[in-house]
Design a protein around this motif. Structure first.
Motif, PDB file in Angstrom:
ATOM      1  N   THR A   9      46.350  47.373  48.564  1.00  9.53           N
ATOM      2  CA  THR A   9      45.883  48.488  47.730  1.00  9.53           C
ATOM      3  C   THR A   9      44.959  48.000  46.615  1.00  9.53           C
ATOM      4  N   GLY A  10      44.683  46.685  46.584  1.00 11.98           N
ATOM      5  CA  GLY A  10      43.875  46.119  45.498  1.00 11.98           C
ATOM      6  C   GLY A  10      42.385  46.238  45.760  1.00 11.98           C
ATOM      7  N   THR A  11      41.602  45.622  44.891  1.00 16.31           N
ATOM      8  CA  THR A  11      40.133  45.711  44.970  1.00 16.31           C
ATOM      9  C   THR A  11      39.648  45.232  46.339  1.00 16.31           C
ATOM     10  N   LEU A  12      40.047  44.035  46.736  1.00 18.38           N
ATOM     11  CA  LEU A  12      39.645  43.514  48.048  1.00 18.38           C
ATOM     12  C   LEU A  12      40.524  44.091  49.161  1.00 18.38           C
ATOM     13  N   ARG A  32      53.553  46.836  45.897  1.00 19.01           N
ATOM     14  CA  ARG A  32      54.730  47.443  45.264  1.00 19.01           C
ATOM     15  C   ARG A  32      54.595  48.956  45.179  1.00 19.01           C
ATOM     16  N   THR A  33      53.368  49.437  44.909  1.00 22.46           N
ATOM     17  CA  THR A  33      53.189  50.870  44.649  1.00 22.46           C
ATOM     18  C   THR A  33      52.295  51.499  45.707  1.00 22.46           C
ATOM     19  N   ASP A  48      57.655  43.605  47.489  1.00 24.22           N
ATOM     20  CA  ASP A  48      57.448  42.853  46.248  1.00 24.22           C
ATOM     21  C   ASP A  48      57.478  41.368  46.583  1.00 24.22           C
ATOM     22  N   LEU A  49      56.336  40.715  46.418  1.00 21.59           N
ATOM     23  CA  LEU A  49      56.245  39.289  46.775  1.00 21.59           C
ATOM     24  C   LEU A  49      57.054  38.417  45.824  1.00 21.59           C
ATOM     25  N   ALA A  68      45.879  39.434  50.410  1.00 19.35           N
ATOM     26  CA  ALA A  68      44.895  39.778  49.370  1.00 19.35           C
ATOM     27  C   ALA A  68      45.615  40.220  48.107  1.00 19.35           C
ATOM     28  N   SER A  69      46.824  39.682  47.909  1.00 21.63           N
ATOM     29  CA  SER A  69      47.560  40.042  46.684  1.00 21.63           C
ATOM     30  C   SER A  69      46.996  39.252  45.504  1.00 21.63           C
ATOM     31  N   ASN A  70      47.393  39.636  44.340  1.00 24.24           N
ATOM     32  CA  ASN A  70      46.936  38.930  43.133  1.00 24.24           C
ATOM     33  C   ASN A  70      47.959  39.156  42.038  1.00 24.24           C
ATOM     34  N   SER A 103      40.801  32.942  48.721  1.00 23.37           N
ATOM     35  CA  SER A 103      40.747  32.062  47.559  1.00 23.37           C
ATOM     36  C   SER A 103      39.355  32.115  46.917  1.00 23.37           C
ATOM     37  N   TYR A 114      44.301  29.773  35.909  1.00 24.09           N
ATOM     38  CA  TYR A 114      44.365  30.638  37.093  1.00 24.09           C
ATOM     39  C   TYR A 114      43.887  29.881  38.343  1.00 24.09           C
ATOM     40  N   LYS A 118      45.541  28.961  41.991  1.00 19.27           N
ATOM     41  CA  LYS A 118      44.942  29.204  43.312  1.00 19.27           C
ATOM     42  C   LYS A 118      44.957  27.926  44.161  1.00 19.27           C
ATOM     43  N   THR A 138      33.175  33.884  46.079  1.00 18.60           N
ATOM     44  CA  THR A 138      32.789  33.816  44.671  1.00 18.60           C
ATOM     45  C   THR A 138      33.270  35.095  43.973  1.00 18.60           C
ATOM     46  N   PHE A 140      33.700  38.706  42.510  1.00 19.73           N
ATOM     47  CA  PHE A 140      33.232  40.002  43.001  1.00 19.73           C
ATOM     48  C   PHE A 140      32.375  40.667  41.909  1.00 19.73           C
TER      49      PHE A 140
HETATM   50  N1  NAP Z   1      38.399  39.505  41.878  1.00 19.13           N
HETATM   51  C1  NAP Z   1      37.549  38.533  42.207  1.00 19.13           C
HETATM   52  O1  NAP Z   1      36.407  38.424  41.701  1.00 19.13           O
HETATM   53  C2  NAP Z   1      37.949  37.524  43.280  1.00 19.13           C
HETATM   54  C3  NAP Z   1      36.984  36.606  43.751  1.00 19.13           C
HETATM   55  C4  NAP Z   1      37.349  35.713  44.759  1.00 19.13           C
HETATM   56  C5  NAP Z   1      38.638  35.719  45.274  1.00 19.13           C
HETATM   57  N2  NAP Z   1      39.548  36.608  44.767  1.00 19.13           N
HETATM   58  C6  NAP Z   1      40.908  36.592  45.327  1.00 19.13           C
HETATM   59  O2  NAP Z   1      41.078  37.784  46.088  1.00 19.13           O
HETATM   60  C7  NAP Z   1      42.452  38.163  46.085  1.00 19.13           C
HETATM   61  C8  NAP Z   1      42.585  39.639  45.711  1.00 19.13           C
HETATM   62  O3  NAP Z   1      42.032  39.825  44.413  1.00 19.13           O
HETATM   63  P1  NAP Z   1      41.761  41.299  43.844  1.00 19.13           P
HETATM   64  O4  NAP Z   1      40.882  41.136  42.653  1.00 19.13           O
HETATM   65  O5  NAP Z   1      41.327  42.191  44.962  1.00 19.13           O
HETATM   66  O6  NAP Z   1      43.227  41.715  43.366  1.00 19.13           O
HETATM   67  P2  NAP Z   1      43.707  43.084  42.646  1.00 19.13           P
HETATM   68  O7  NAP Z   1      42.637  44.112  42.673  1.00 19.13           O
HETATM   69  O8  NAP Z   1      44.290  42.688  41.331  1.00 19.13           O
HETATM   70  O9  NAP Z   1      44.879  43.596  43.605  1.00 19.13           O
HETATM   71  C9  NAP Z   1      46.125  42.957  43.612  1.00 19.13           C
HETATM   72  C10 NAP Z   1      46.979  43.527  44.736  1.00 19.13           C
HETATM   73  O10 NAP Z   1      48.206  42.774  44.774  1.00 19.13           O
HETATM   74  C11 NAP Z   1      49.300  43.682  44.722  1.00 19.13           C
HETATM   75  N3  NAP Z   1      50.412  43.016  44.030  1.00 19.13           N
HETATM   76  C12 NAP Z   1      50.467  42.575  42.754  1.00 19.13           C
HETATM   77  N4  NAP Z   1      51.677  42.053  42.479  1.00 19.13           N
HETATM   78  C13 NAP Z   1      52.402  42.175  43.624  1.00 19.13           C
HETATM   79  C14 NAP Z   1      53.734  41.847  43.973  1.00 19.13           C
HETATM   80  N5  NAP Z   1      54.584  41.283  43.098  1.00 19.13           N
HETATM   81  N6  NAP Z   1      54.159  42.100  45.238  1.00 19.13           N
HETATM   82  C15 NAP Z   1      53.318  42.684  46.154  1.00 19.13           C
HETATM   83  N7  NAP Z   1      52.057  43.018  45.875  1.00 19.13           N
HETATM   84  C16 NAP Z   1      51.602  42.778  44.617  1.00 19.13           C
HETATM   85  C17 NAP Z   1      48.770  44.903  43.953  1.00 19.13           C
HETATM   86  O11 NAP Z   1      49.495  46.079  44.229  1.00 19.13           O
HETATM   87  P3  NAP Z   1      50.802  46.525  43.363  1.00 19.13           P
HETATM   88  O12 NAP Z   1      50.476  46.257  41.928  1.00 19.13           O
HETATM   89  O13 NAP Z   1      51.030  47.961  43.717  1.00 19.13           O
HETATM   90  O14 NAP Z   1      51.921  45.653  43.865  1.00 19.13           O
HETATM   91  C18 NAP Z   1      47.374  44.989  44.549  1.00 19.13           C
HETATM   92  O15 NAP Z   1      47.423  45.631  45.810  1.00 19.13           O
HETATM   93  C19 NAP Z   1      43.150  37.195  45.116  1.00 19.13           C
HETATM   94  O16 NAP Z   1      43.725  36.149  45.870  1.00 19.13           O
HETATM   95  C20 NAP Z   1      42.015  36.641  44.274  1.00 19.13           C
HETATM   96  O17 NAP Z   1      42.275  35.342  43.759  1.00 19.13           O
HETATM   97  C21 NAP Z   1      39.239  37.521  43.814  1.00 19.13           C
END
Ligand code: NAP
Length: 255
Positions: A9-12, A32-33, A48-49, A68-70, A103, A114, A118, A138, A140
């Motif tokens: 449900t997150g950004t990616l 979780r939600t 819940d991870l 794709a959790s974070n 990653s 952080y 990773k 890289t 987003f």
């Molecule tokens: N953002 C960037 O620029 C970027 C760049 C390169 C790589 N990445 C990597 O891409 C991945 C995803 O990043 P993102 O920015 O898309 O993340 P995000 O938008 O913060 O989304 C996080 C997701 O993880 C879930 N989550 C959080 N805590 C959890 C838990 N305890 N149990 C189960 N699910 C949980 C959230 O849903 P709930 O809160 O409902 O649980 C949500 O679906 C990460 O590994 C990040 O390091 C990100």
């Protein structure tokens, strides 16, 4: 294929779920939600991870997991490292045959808490028992814009010397989906944005596009972090996979 996307449900993750559902796969979005809506062909599973709650049910019959959790920038260990350990144990028990981790380019070269998390998450995947692929991306465009949005409330934008190569999350989602339906590579792949840009130039583009009144504050970050960012530690000009959407183009049509 039956595919589970943790953090679906997150950004990616939401984009990966949409892309896999569009290709006709049976997709579970694990978080979780529950989200307000999901694409046709996708279902939500409460997981819940950090505690492992819900994982066994959500992984029943699953062939491939995309993680794709974070977690929050300060204290992501429980989700990313402990969570990966719990997830891989549940995957092994469920007979999952491919784990795709997401990653970040340059994490080993840029000293930030952080990024150390990773690196530790990647190590869990590599020494785990589920065949794996890691895709390093890289930053987003969304993240860069969010950073500017946050600091602009104080009428400033970060303009310290740092090279970035931001990428459109939709393009990362397609790359993740391609890897998920393929065989485990037992290695790392990369996807980067189309151009290497100074942070201050991204800030100026954002300011011109949004019309916000904010000063781009120049400077140099001290220490190893500053040096790593200045020399482009978060970029890779030689990466074979490259998105095509520049930050300026994405600002015109954010997705
Ligand atoms: N953002 C960037 O620029 C970027 C760049 C390169 C790589 N990445 C990597 O891409 C991945 C995803 O990043 P993102 O920015 O898309 O993340 P995000 O938008 O913060 O989304 C996080 C997701 O993880 C879930 N989550 C959080 N805590 C959890 C838990 N305890 N149990 C189960 N699910 C949980 C959230 O849903 P709930 O809160 O409902 O649980 C949500 O679906 C990460 O590994 C990040 O390091 C990100």
């Amino acid at each position: 294929m039956k595919i589970a996307v943790t953090g679906g449900t997150g950004t990616l993750g939401a984009r990966v779920v949409a892309e896999l559902a569009r290709r006709g796969h049976d997709v579970g979005a694990l978080s979780r939600t529950a989200p307000a809506a999901l694409p046709t062909g996708a279902r939500h599973h409460a997981v819940d991870l950090v505690t492992g709650a819900g994982l066994d049910d959500a992984l029943r019959g699953v062939e491939v997991v995309v993680d794709a959790s974070n977690g929050p920038p300060n204290g992501a260990d429980d989700v990313l490292v402990g969570g990966t350990r719990r997830l891989l144990a549940a995957e092994r028990a469920a007979g999952v045959r491919h784990h795709v981790g997401v990653s970040i380019v340059g994490i080993g070269d840029v000293p930030m808490g952080y990024y150390r998390t990773k690196v530790a998450q990647e190590e869990e995947i590599v020494r785990g028992e589920v065949p794996w692929t890691i895709l390093r991306a890289t930053q987003f465009h969304d993240l860069v814009a969010m950073l500017f949005g946050a600091t602009s409330r104080y009428r400033v934008l970060p303009g310290f010397r740092a090279l970035l190569q931001p990428v459109a999350v939709d393009e990362v989602a397609v790359a993740v989906a391609d890897l998920a339906v393929g065989s485990p590579r037992l290695g790392r792949e990369e996807i980067v944005g189309p151009e290497v840009v100074e942070l201050r130039d991204l800030a100026r583009s954002w300011r011109a596009h949004t019309g916000r009144r904010a000063m781009v504050v120049p400077g140099r970050l001290p220490g190893g972090l500053g040096r790593a960012l200045r020399r482009g530690g978060l970029t890779d000009r030689a990466a074979p996979a490259r998105g095509t959407t520049t930050f300026a183009a994405w600002l015109e049509h954010p997705t």
